[in-house]
Scaffold this motif. Structure first.
Motif, PDB file in Angstrom:
ATOM      1  N   ASP A  50      42.429  -9.533  14.722  1.00 53.61           N
ATOM      2  CA  ASP A  50      42.534 -10.863  15.349  1.00 53.61           C
ATOM      3  C   ASP A  50      43.982 -11.184  15.684  1.00 53.61           C
ATOM      4  N   CYS A  87      39.659  -7.171  10.072  1.00 52.54           N
ATOM      5  CA  CYS A  87      39.371  -8.232  11.029  1.00 52.54           C
ATOM      6  C   CYS A  87      40.550  -9.180  11.206  1.00 52.54           C
ATOM      7  N   ASP A 121      35.137 -13.652  10.183  1.00 50.22           N
ATOM      8  CA  ASP A 121      35.006 -13.843  11.622  1.00 50.22           C
ATOM      9  C   ASP A 121      34.868 -12.494  12.332  1.00 50.22           C
ATOM     10  N   GLY A 122      33.975 -12.458  13.317  1.00 51.10           N
ATOM     11  CA  GLY A 122      33.809 -11.248  14.113  1.00 51.10           C
ATOM     12  C   GLY A 122      32.843 -10.239  13.536  1.00 51.10           C
ATOM     13  N   SER A 167      28.799  -9.667  12.103  1.00 53.64           N
ATOM     14  CA  SER A 167      27.428 -10.142  11.881  1.00 53.64           C
ATOM     15  C   SER A 167      26.617  -9.002  11.289  1.00 53.64           C
ATOM     16  N   GLU A 216      29.479 -12.869   5.400  1.00 50.70           N
ATOM     17  CA  GLU A 216      29.229 -14.001   6.296  1.00 50.70           C
ATOM     18  C   GLU A 216      30.490 -14.776   6.679  1.00 50.70           C
ATOM     19  N   PRO A 217      31.422 -15.026   5.767  1.00 51.42           N
ATOM     20  CA  PRO A 217      32.599 -15.817   6.156  1.00 51.42           C
ATOM     21  C   PRO A 217      33.599 -15.078   7.045  1.00 51.42           C
ATOM     22  N   THR A 237      30.406  -5.655  14.932  1.00 53.40           N
ATOM     23  CA  THR A 237      31.751  -6.220  14.927  1.00 53.40           C
ATOM     24  C   THR A 237      32.198  -6.518  16.349  1.00 53.40           C
ATOM     25  N   SER A 238      32.909  -7.624  16.528  1.00 53.89           N
ATOM     26  CA  SER A 238      33.434  -7.947  17.847  1.00 53.89           C
ATOM     27  C   SER A 238      34.568  -7.010  18.232  1.00 53.89           C
TER      28      SER A 238
END
Length: 354
Positions: free
Chosen positions: A350, A346, A251-252, A254, A248-249, A271-272
């Motif tokens: 990023d 990630c 970023d990118g 879900s 959960e923590p 994933t983004s």
């Protein structure tokens, strides 16, 4: 082992034997159904095909709508039933077929629909029941991984046959096999006949059929699995919760199917970033992943000749989703290893995009 011993004591190895009948009664009680509303089959692919034939395909044509975002077994079953799959896109959030879109898209030339429960998730069966009543188009539900979700909330058991897999990768495993649930005993009886060479009460074929019975050995495994189901379910739920809290923590990332009152044997993330790149990153760290449904069934050579329209959500999910390692005996240390590698990717992704 006690079930295996009972098989030899009875000398009954297949053809609706004592273990089959016991398993059927216990599954019926599990889902609050009568035994005449449950049938077992040799596997879920054949189960979907026989269910399609059993619901009475009375409409003209052989078009059967199904999502492209599914396992290859779904369109294979449609072909086995003598129909042609017509691939449709899925909802961006639920990953299931959109009822309104199916109803507005050449419904008069549609002979059937197979709605798919994605990765053990929820399907709003009330909406599909109403769709079938309004349109006259028969519906079958491919709920292969959804043993725990079926019967919960919107996933109501009704007159639409629901096919659940008992494959070894599913929450309740029997090695191989399938459960079909339907509140209409006539549909269940037709499936039973077709699974046994078209026989009814005598060895005279009343309808076209095949051999798709579940043997006593698979029923033995199924019964043993059912005995430990409460413990198995609790273990899966605990591991999924731990996995999700760690992911959960980041970023990118879900997780599909979180905060739902069911368990699944899949840990599917969206994933983004590019899922292929994430998969390669994890592979370099000796972590296997699965692109379970790849880029959609319409991309498989076996189905390339069937009707295809633009499928933007399927395309997006094919690029951005990935199955992380998840199984009943995975340890928290192994999960932590996966989490660290995903987080590392990630952060790197990023920084490169800035």
């Amino acid at each position: 082992m006690p079930y295996i011993e009972r098989i030899d004591e009875a000398r009954w190895y297949s053809n609706f034997g004592p273990l089959h009948n016991e398993f059927r009664l216990r599954i019926a009680r599990h889902f609050n159904l009568g035994a005449d509303q449950v049938i077992f089959l040799s596997n879920a692919t054949v189960g979907i095909a026989l269910a399609l034939q059993a619901v009475g395909l009375k409409r003209a044509g052989n078009r059967c709508v199904c999502p492209s975002w599914t396992f290859a077994a779904t369109p294979h079953a449609i072909v086995l039933a003598g129909m042609s799959p017509v691939f449709a896109d899925v909802d961006a959030t639920t990953w299931t077929l959109n009822v309104d879109q199916v109803e507005n898209d050449d419904i008069h030339n549609t002979a059937g629909v197979v709605v798919v429960s994605p990765f053990g998730g929820i399907v709003d069966m009330d909406r599909w029941e109403r769709f079938a009543e309004r349109s006259g188009v028969p519906v079958v539900c491919d709920a292969a991984a959804s043993f725990d979700a079926v019967g919960r909330g919107e996933f109501r058991i009704g007159t639409i046959p629901i096919v659940i897999s008992l494959h070894a990768t599913k929450p309740l495993g029997a090695g191989e096999g399938a459960i079909v649930l339907c509140t209409d005993p006539d549909i269940i009886e037709r499936i039973r006949q077709m699974s046994n060479f078209g026989f009814s009460t005598t060895s005279v074929a009343q309808v076209p059929g095949t051999n798709a019975k579940l043997n006593e050995y698979n029923c033995a495994i199924g019964l043993a699995s059912l005995n430990t189901w409460p413990e198995t379910r609790a273990k899966i739920a605990h591991l999924r919760k731990y996995y999700h809290e760690k992911l959960e923590p980041i970023d990118g990332i879900s997780v599909f199917g979180v905060n739902q009152d069911y368990v699944s044997n899949y840990m599917i993330i969206e994933t983004s970033a590019d899922g292929y790149q994430l998969s390669n990153h994890l592979s370099q760290r000796q972590i296997e992943t699965r692109r379970w449904w790849r880029s959609g069934c319409h991309q498989h050579p076996a189905f390339s000749s069937f009707n295809v329209r633009p499928l933007p959500q399927t395309r997006r999910l094919g690029v951005h989703t990935l199955g992380l390692p998840f199984f009943g005996d995975i340890t928290q240390e192994e999960i932590d290893k996966v989490i660290d590698a995903v987080g590392e990717f990630c952060i790197r992704s990023d920084s490169l995009n800035r």
